[in-house]
Design a protein around this motif. Structure first.
Motif, PDB file in Angstrom:
ATOM      1  N   SER A   9     -17.664   7.629   7.845  1.00  0.00           N
ATOM      2  CA  SER A   9     -16.484   8.444   7.548  1.00  0.00           C
ATOM      3  C   SER A   9     -16.643   9.798   8.228  1.00  0.00           C
ATOM      4  N   THR A  10     -15.584  10.218   8.930  1.00  0.00           N
ATOM      5  CA  THR A  10     -15.606  11.470   9.679  1.00  0.00           C
ATOM      6  C   THR A  10     -14.277  12.208   9.476  1.00  0.00           C
ATOM      7  N   LEU A  14     -12.063   6.710   9.862  1.00  0.00           N
ATOM      8  CA  LEU A  14     -13.115   5.815   9.390  1.00  0.00           C
ATOM      9  C   LEU A  14     -13.472   4.860  10.522  1.00  0.00           C
ATOM     10  N   VAL A  36     -11.815  11.397   6.317  1.00  0.00           N
ATOM     11  CA  VAL A  36     -12.234  10.414   5.318  1.00  0.00           C
ATOM     12  C   VAL A  36     -13.534  10.927   4.726  1.00  0.00           C
ATOM     13  N   TYR A  37     -13.546  11.148   3.404  1.00  0.00           N
ATOM     14  CA  TYR A  37     -14.703  11.761   2.751  1.00  0.00           C
ATOM     15  C   TYR A  37     -15.622  10.760   2.091  1.00  0.00           C
ATOM     16  N   ALA A  38     -15.126   9.606   1.689  1.00  0.00           N
ATOM     17  CA  ALA A  38     -15.963   8.621   1.015  1.00  0.00           C
ATOM     18  C   ALA A  38     -15.390   7.236   1.223  1.00  0.00           C
ATOM     19  N   GLU A  39     -16.284   6.252   1.208  1.00  0.00           N
ATOM     20  CA  GLU A  39     -15.861   4.874   1.311  1.00  0.00           C
ATOM     21  C   GLU A  39     -16.826   4.011   0.516  1.00  0.00           C
ATOM     22  N   ALA A  40     -16.345   2.873   0.075  1.00  0.00           N
ATOM     23  CA  ALA A  40     -17.159   1.926  -0.680  1.00  0.00           C
ATOM     24  C   ALA A  40     -16.595   0.531  -0.485  1.00  0.00           C
ATOM     25  N   VAL A  53     -11.287   3.697   0.112  1.00  0.00           N
ATOM     26  CA  VAL A  53     -11.430   4.884   0.953  1.00  0.00           C
ATOM     27  C   VAL A  53     -10.792   6.080   0.275  1.00  0.00           C
ATOM     28  N   SER A  54     -11.455   7.227   0.364  1.00  0.00           N
ATOM     29  CA  SER A  54     -10.904   8.482  -0.137  1.00  0.00           C
ATOM     30  C   SER A  54     -10.723   9.393   1.081  1.00  0.00           C
ATOM     31  N   SER A  64      -6.166   8.690  -2.133  1.00  0.00           N
ATOM     32  CA  SER A  64      -7.195   7.668  -2.348  1.00  0.00           C
ATOM     33  C   SER A  64      -6.617   6.313  -2.039  1.00  0.00           C
TER      34      SER A  64
END
Length: 64
Positions: A9-10, A14, A36-40, A53-54, A64
């Motif tokens: 994430s950058t 993403l 994109v700050y977070a992914e799971a 993705v957030s 989100s």
């Protein structure tokens, strides 16, 4: 054969990369030009794996 998935994430989107047989294959960016700050990955979802993705947009704000 084992496959590896890399999530990066950058502030430019993403990026997903797959490693098969020692070589990395990169996909086109997802959510281009959005931070994109977070992914799971939700691997146990009944319908199959889900990517969560957030992100943030300079125009619309956090999402989100």
């Amino acid at each position: 054969m084992t496959a590896t998935l890399l999530l990066a994430s950058t502030r430019k989107g993403l990026f997903l990369a797959h490693r098969r047989d020692g070589a990395w294959e990169f996909e086109e960016p997802h959510f281009p030009d959005q931070a994109v700050y977070a992914e799971a990955i939700h691997a146990r979802h009944p319908g199959g794996p889900r990517l969560l993705v957030s992100g943030d947009s300079a125009h619309c704000g956090p999402a989100s």
